[in-house]
Each structure stands twice: as C-alpha cells, then as structure tokens.
Design an enzyme around this catalytic site. Sequence first.
Site, mmCIF file in Angstrom:
data_model
loop_
_atom_site.group_PDB
_atom_site.id
_atom_site.type_symbol
_atom_site.label_atom_id
_atom_site.label_comp_id
_atom_site.label_asym_id
_atom_site.label_seq_id
_atom_site.Cartn_x
_atom_site.Cartn_y
_atom_site.Cartn_z
ATOM 1 N N GLU A 153 62.763 39.280 43.118
ATOM 2 C CA GLU A 153 61.717 39.960 42.347
ATOM 3 C C GLU A 153 62.344 41.094 41.554
ATOM 4 O O GLU A 153 63.084 41.898 42.101
ATOM 5 C CB GLU A 153 60.631 40.480 43.293
ATOM 6 C CG GLU A 153 59.635 41.436 42.680
ATOM 7 C CD GLU A 153 58.985 40.949 41.389
ATOM 8 O OE1 GLU A 153 58.422 39.844 41.382
ATOM 9 O OE2 GLU A 153 59.051 41.683 40.369
ATOM 10 N N ARG A 174 47.443 38.170 31.099
ATOM 11 C CA ARG A 174 47.406 36.750 31.464
ATOM 12 C C ARG A 174 48.636 36.053 30.892
ATOM 13 O O ARG A 174 49.091 36.389 29.801
ATOM 14 C CB ARG A 174 46.166 36.074 30.887
ATOM 15 C CG ARG A 174 44.858 36.719 31.274
ATOM 16 C CD ARG A 174 43.737 36.076 30.478
ATOM 17 N NE ARG A 174 42.429 36.662 30.724
ATOM 18 C CZ ARG A 174 41.957 37.744 30.113
ATOM 19 N NH1 ARG A 174 42.690 38.387 29.221
ATOM 20 N NH2 ARG A 174 40.743 38.195 30.383
ATOM 21 N N SER A 179 44.455 32.519 34.743
ATOM 22 C CA SER A 179 43.273 32.371 35.577
ATOM 23 C C SER A 179 42.809 30.922 35.526
ATOM 24 O O SER A 179 42.806 30.334 34.437
ATOM 25 C CB SER A 179 42.168 33.295 35.061
ATOM 26 O OG SER A 179 41.074 33.245 35.924
ATOM 27 N N CYS A 237 45.158 62.643 49.213
ATOM 28 C CA CYS A 237 46.105 62.040 50.163
ATOM 29 C C CYS A 237 47.516 61.897 49.591
ATOM 30 O O CYS A 237 48.473 61.764 50.339
ATOM 31 C CB CYS A 237 45.593 60.696 50.666
ATOM 32 S SG CYS A 237 45.434 59.444 49.369
ATOM 33 N N HIS A 247 37.517 31.762 41.999
ATOM 34 C CA HIS A 247 36.643 30.919 41.174
ATOM 35 C C HIS A 247 36.328 29.606 41.886
ATOM 36 O O HIS A 247 37.168 29.061 42.596
ATOM 37 C CB HIS A 247 37.321 30.609 39.836
ATOM 38 C CG HIS A 247 37.524 31.822 38.987
ATOM 39 N ND1 HIS A 247 36.485 32.431 38.317
ATOM 40 C CD2 HIS A 247 38.631 32.554 38.720
ATOM 41 C CE1 HIS A 247 36.950 33.482 37.656
ATOM 42 N NE2 HIS A 247 38.250 33.581 37.883
ATOM 43 N N CYS A 264 38.838 59.767 44.692
ATOM 44 C CA CYS A 264 39.714 60.838 44.183
ATOM 45 C C CYS A 264 41.048 60.277 43.701
ATOM 46 O O CYS A 264 41.898 61.034 43.230
ATOM 47 C CB CYS A 264 39.897 61.929 45.229
ATOM 48 S SG CYS A 264 41.274 61.671 46.352
HETATM 49 C C1 LIG Z 1 43.036 40.181 33.381
HETATM 50 C C2 LIG Z 1 43.241 39.063 34.360
HETATM 51 C C3 LIG Z 1 42.192 38.636 35.166
HETATM 52 C C4 LIG Z 1 42.378 37.579 36.058
HETATM 53 N N1 LIG Z 1 41.378 37.264 36.928
HETATM 54 C C5 LIG Z 1 41.571 36.266 37.804
HETATM 55 C C6 LIG Z 1 40.572 35.945 38.753
HETATM 56 O O1 LIG Z 1 39.560 36.634 38.869
HETATM 57 N N2 LIG Z 1 40.769 34.875 39.557
HETATM 58 C C7 LIG Z 1 41.876 34.102 39.462
HETATM 59 O O2 LIG Z 1 41.964 33.104 40.170
HETATM 60 N N3 LIG Z 1 42.880 34.428 38.621
HETATM 61 C C8 LIG Z 1 42.754 35.498 37.815
HETATM 62 N N4 LIG Z 1 43.750 35.844 36.974
HETATM 63 C C9 LIG Z 1 44.982 35.085 37.005
HETATM 64 C C10 LIG Z 1 45.878 35.503 38.140
HETATM 65 O O3 LIG Z 1 45.950 36.911 38.234
HETATM 66 C C11 LIG Z 1 47.258 34.926 37.880
HETATM 67 O O4 LIG Z 1 47.123 33.543 37.677
HETATM 68 C C12 LIG Z 1 48.228 35.128 39.015
HETATM 69 O O5 LIG Z 1 48.261 36.475 39.427
HETATM 70 C C13 LIG Z 1 49.589 34.675 38.546
HETATM 71 O O6 LIG Z 1 50.513 34.907 39.562
HETATM 72 P P1 LIG Z 1 52.056 34.697 39.277
HETATM 73 O O7 LIG Z 1 52.735 34.852 40.567
HETATM 74 O O8 LIG Z 1 52.263 33.429 38.511
HETATM 75 O O9 LIG Z 1 52.429 35.855 38.244
HETATM 76 P P2 LIG Z 1 52.740 37.396 38.493
HETATM 77 O O10 LIG Z 1 51.816 38.001 39.450
HETATM 78 O O11 LIG Z 1 52.821 38.022 37.141
HETATM 79 O O12 LIG Z 1 54.165 37.379 39.171
HETATM 80 C C14 LIG Z 1 55.338 37.028 38.484
HETATM 81 C C15 LIG Z 1 56.444 37.866 39.046
HETATM 82 O O13 LIG Z 1 57.698 37.461 38.512
HETATM 83 C C16 LIG Z 1 58.498 38.622 38.353
HETATM 84 N N5 LIG Z 1 59.561 38.292 37.398
HETATM 85 C C17 LIG Z 1 59.441 38.049 36.089
HETATM 86 N N6 LIG Z 1 60.643 37.774 35.545
HETATM 87 C C18 LIG Z 1 61.543 37.827 36.544
HETATM 88 C C19 LIG Z 1 62.944 37.628 36.616
HETATM 89 N N7 LIG Z 1 63.663 37.300 35.527
HETATM 90 N N8 LIG Z 1 63.568 37.789 37.807
HETATM 91 C C20 LIG Z 1 62.854 38.128 38.915
HETATM 92 N N9 LIG Z 1 61.517 38.326 38.896
HETATM 93 C C21 LIG Z 1 60.869 38.170 37.728
HETATM 94 C C22 LIG Z 1 57.512 39.659 37.869
HETATM 95 O O14 LIG Z 1 57.985 40.972 38.066
HETATM 96 C C23 LIG Z 1 56.288 39.344 38.713
HETATM 97 O O15 LIG Z 1 56.245 40.082 39.902
HETATM 98 C C24 LIG Z 1 43.617 36.921 36.102
HETATM 99 C C25 LIG Z 1 44.681 37.382 35.316
HETATM 100 C C26 LIG Z 1 44.509 38.458 34.485
HETATM 101 C C27 LIG Z 1 45.677 38.997 33.731
#
Ligand SMILES: Cc1cc2nc3c(=O)[nH]c(=O)nc-3n(C[C@H](O)[C@H](O)[C@H](O)COP(=O)(O)OP(=O)(O)OC[C@H]3O[C@@H](n4cnc5c(N)ncnc54)[C@H](O)[C@@H]3O)c2cc1C
Length: 506
Positions: free
Chosen positions: A32, A311, A338, A447, A50, A442
């Site tokens: 990470e 997103r 999402s 805290c 969802h 707050c």
């Molecule tokens: C505004 C918003 C609202 C949403 N609401 C919902 C909802 O209500 N319900 C739902 O089901 N989904 C929702 N989603 C979608 C959901 O949040 C995402 O689909 C999900 O969090 C994606 O997870 P991820 O692990 O793919 O990405 P991330 O959580 O972005 O994780 C990717 C990770 O990779 C790391 N990374 C990137 N590049 C590198 C690299 N080169 N080397 C090492 N690490 C790296 C990043 O630091 C990050 O920690 C929403 C998204 C957004 C933005």
Amino acid sequence: MIYDVAVIGGGIIGASVAYALSRYEVSVVLLEKECDVALGATRANSGIVHAGYDPAEGSLMARMNVSGNARMPGLCRDLDVLFEPCGSLVIAFGPGEDAIVRELYERGRRNGVPGLSVIGREQILSMEPNLKDTVTSALWAPSAGIVNPWDLCIAMCEVFVRLGGKILLNSEVTASAWDGEAWRLTLPTGTVSARYVVNTAGLYSDEVHAQAAPADFTIHPARGQYFLLDKSQGDRVRSVIFSCPAKDTKGVLIARTAHGNLLVGPTKEPLDDKDDTATTAAGLLEVRQKALEMVPSVNFRENIANFSGLRANPDNDDFIIRKVPGIDNYFEAAGIKSPGLASAPAIGPYMVDLLSEGGLSLFEKQIVRDDPSVLLRRIVRFNRMSDAERAALVTRDPRYGRIVCRCETVTEGEVLDAIHSSLPARTLDAIKRRTAAGLGRCQGGFCGPRIAALLAEELRIPPTEILKDRAGSYIFTGPTKGSSDLPAESDATAPLPFERRPSDAR
Ligand SMILES: Cc1cc2nc3c(=O)[nH]c(=O)nc-3n(C[C@H](O)[C@H](O)[C@H](O)COP(=O)(O)OP(=O)(O)OC[C@H]3O[C@@H](n4cnc5c(N)ncnc54)[C@H](O)[C@@H]3O)c2cc1C
C-alpha cells in the site's frame, strides 16, 4: 523471499482479496502506498450496501453486487463491523420519475435482487414521514443497508495479518517486471518478488496495469462531495433515500451513517486530477438543494464536516476482474467504482477462484480447519455496551474507564487497542478510523491532544512526530511552554510497554 501472491493496493478490494486468501497455505504480501490502509475511495464514500438493481443486467457488476450484498451481513458479523440492514428507497416525484422507478424494479428483478417492490405515496410516507409529501412512488429494496466501509477494510486486514499475511505500508509499486519465475515489484525501499500479482490499485489501477502489460483501459476520476451532519439529524430518515438516478449516477442520497450521523451527497464531477479531493461551494450547494427537495426538514446548520471521494470509473461501464490476457500470473480487479463496497465481499472470493484457475495451489490452513473462528475479529466498543458489561470491563482494566472522546464515548483502552492491534494505528486519523474517536461533533477538538499524547507515550516518539493522517501532516511544531515529560528519542521499533488486552481475545 518470493511470496506466492502480492496484492497491490490496500483499499476494500485489496483487503477482500487478502482476507479471502488468508485461510489458505500461501504467503501473501499486501503493498500500500499510503501510511495506512483504506485511505483511497474506501474511506470517502456513501457506505451503502446497494441492493443491486442499478448495474446492467448480465454485467459482472450486477453479479458481484447481488452476491456481495448477500454476503455482507455475515461478513460484518464475523468481523464485528457496524452494519445496519435498513433498506433503501428510490423516490419519484411525477410520472417521468415513476417510469424510472419501474425500470429499476424490472432490472433489479432480472439481476436477482430479493424483496423488491414499488410502493405508493401512503406507504412511503408511513415509512418515511419526513419525506416531501408530493412523492408519487418509490422502489423499496429491503436488502440494502449501511456499513462502516473503512472498518470493514481494516478488519479484513487485521485478520489477514493475524493469520500470517504481511502488509507493507508506504510501499508504492513504481515498476513491475516478470523474470520468468516471479514478478519483481519495485518499491521506494527495494523490491518485492511474488509469483502472482493482483492489481487492486483503485484510481491508479490503469497505471499499475501499464507497468506490466500494454494499456487496455483508462480510469477516469469522478469526484463526489458530501455533508456529514450531526447525530441530531440522524433520525431524519430511517432507510437510505435516493433521488431518481440521472445518467451515470445513482442520484443524491440521504442516509444515516453506521455511527448515526446523517450523510448527504454526493456530486458527480468528472476530473483529470486523481488526487483532487477538494470540496467546493457550488458542489455542496447542488447536493444541499437536491436533498431539501426530498427531505425539507434537514437542518444543514448541523453540518459537522464536508469531504469528497473519487470514483474510479473505467471506460466501459463494468468492473474489470480478470487474469490479464497474455500476461503471466497477472490478475486485476480494476475500475471498481460504486457499488464496489457492496460488491467487495464477493470480489475477494471471486479473485481467489481466478487465481486457483490460474494455477495457484490452495490448501486450507490447518489452523483454520482446526478452529474456523480464527477468521473472526472482535473489538471493544464501549459506547455500545450495557452498564453491566462496562462495569466488568473497567474492573478488568481501568483504562476502559477513562473516556477520551466525549462525543463518541471512546475510552483510553480502545485507543490503546488500536495502537497495538495487528495492523497498528500510527496517526490521529488511523485511531479515528479504528475507534471513532474524533468522528463526532467536535471533530477531535477535545480528544485530539489526548490521543496525540497516548500515541507519543506508547510509540515512544516526541509529539512533534505525530501525524494527523498522510505523510507530512504534522500537528505540532514544538513545545510552547516548559519541557515535555515525553521521551525525546524516536525508536518506533523498541518493544512497547503494553499488556495483552481484553479485546485481543477472540
Ligand atoms: C463518492 C463515492 C461514493 C461511493 N459510494 C459507494 C457506496 O455507497 N456503496 C458502494 O458499494 N460503493 C461506493 N463507492 C465505491 C467504493 O467506494 C469503491 O468501489 C471502493 O472503495 C473501491 O475500492 P478499491 O480498493 O478498488 O479502491 P481504493 O479504496 O481507492 O484503494 C486502492 C488503494 O490502492 C493504493 N494504491 C494506488 N496505487 C498504488 C501503487 N502504485 N502501489 C501501492 N498502492 C497503490 C491506494 O493508495 C489505495 O489505498 C463510492 C465511491 C465514491 C468515490
């Protein structure tokens, strides 16, 4: 050492893959780039599980969403994560939106979403008396819910580490090369080798992919801005309320959070910058107006924080979860926009199946066969305990009798648990994500200093080294008066003066 699997990215998707692998006899490292997990989209989203009526019929997204939704309650029970099966309503005002609600209902039925129904005005208002009374129809999805997204990610990572997995933080993968036997991944501190790679890098999954294979997709960021309102507004709605979706958006929502606040948002703003999580007056005005059209009594003067998340939209409208064609032992779960959170409980096991089909041998660990409860997590949540439970806990360890965060009733004992967990909290916001201290009205005003002092004491570092969150976010510049009792030396590797705590026991 050559690991069996390297997972790139510690969001909810990387965590789900790591957690699903943790029951097998394979060595796994999660890489990470930030100083904690759950700092990408996983920390700034709506937290909605969802139901699965949105994704196109027959898409991978629809399959993962419906399956992830079904798995979520059990997973949250296993990992002691806040989850509430409150259901959701997509509400319509007038014939045009009534037709959209009907369409969603039909699609949801085809996707296999359980319990859907279209309900009329009277029933809607009996369920949600604060909705504007000109509402005409709604899609009721009882299988939808709300979850604490970052805690789910942290919990999966904690179990992964407890069962032998390795997490390397501050470890951005900047290059990937296949040497015929293993992938060599370049980090700021050296290289890590692994026979299999799973790219779950969220917004950056296209760039990480391009390190290993010809680019064949692009991730387009789209920002979503929110209001987080005080708990005084948490009872404005009982279920998750969505406005009718427009093109490419699920609409604006009003929902309680897992902690009982009210969440209003998000916008949908296409951007070029993958790091632009600013909030804007125009964006916030847009969601506020939309929310008031649905629930006129929401009091925005009770706002306690604004934030935005990004997103990871792929070019096409589906998740990309696959072995990358023509590339040895390289897998990815990319474009997980999402409903990625709702789908996460299904995506991890699905990826494990793909790895297995790709030749990774998977045998269940003896320890898991002997005692499946090793896959569970339990934590102390003082604010959810009965008086009798609290009294027993404080008798065992008086540190649970000292309230640190008064807004959320979080104790010193819980903060120490977070600092000494299998995925230790090292910053103020890491403590907030693990305990809720600082999440309340707050926002850490009371805290924050006490938690900073606890971090300094436990880690034996000077307060000036304490970070708010990401690298470089120092809080203190130096003493203002007199001298500190805290040690001046920084030695984060020295043994820590802590005992086994009650929450360590599963
Ligand atoms: C505004 C918003 C609202 C949403 N609401 C919902 C909802 O209500 N319900 C739902 O089901 N989904 C929702 N989603 C979608 C959901 O949040 C995402 O689909 C999900 O969090 C994606 O997870 P991820 O692990 O793919 O990405 P991330 O959580 O972005 O994780 C990717 C990770 O990779 C790391 N990374 C990137 N590049 C590198 C690299 N080169 N080397 C090492 N690490 C790296 C990043 O630091 C990050 O920690 C929403 C998204 C957004 C933005």
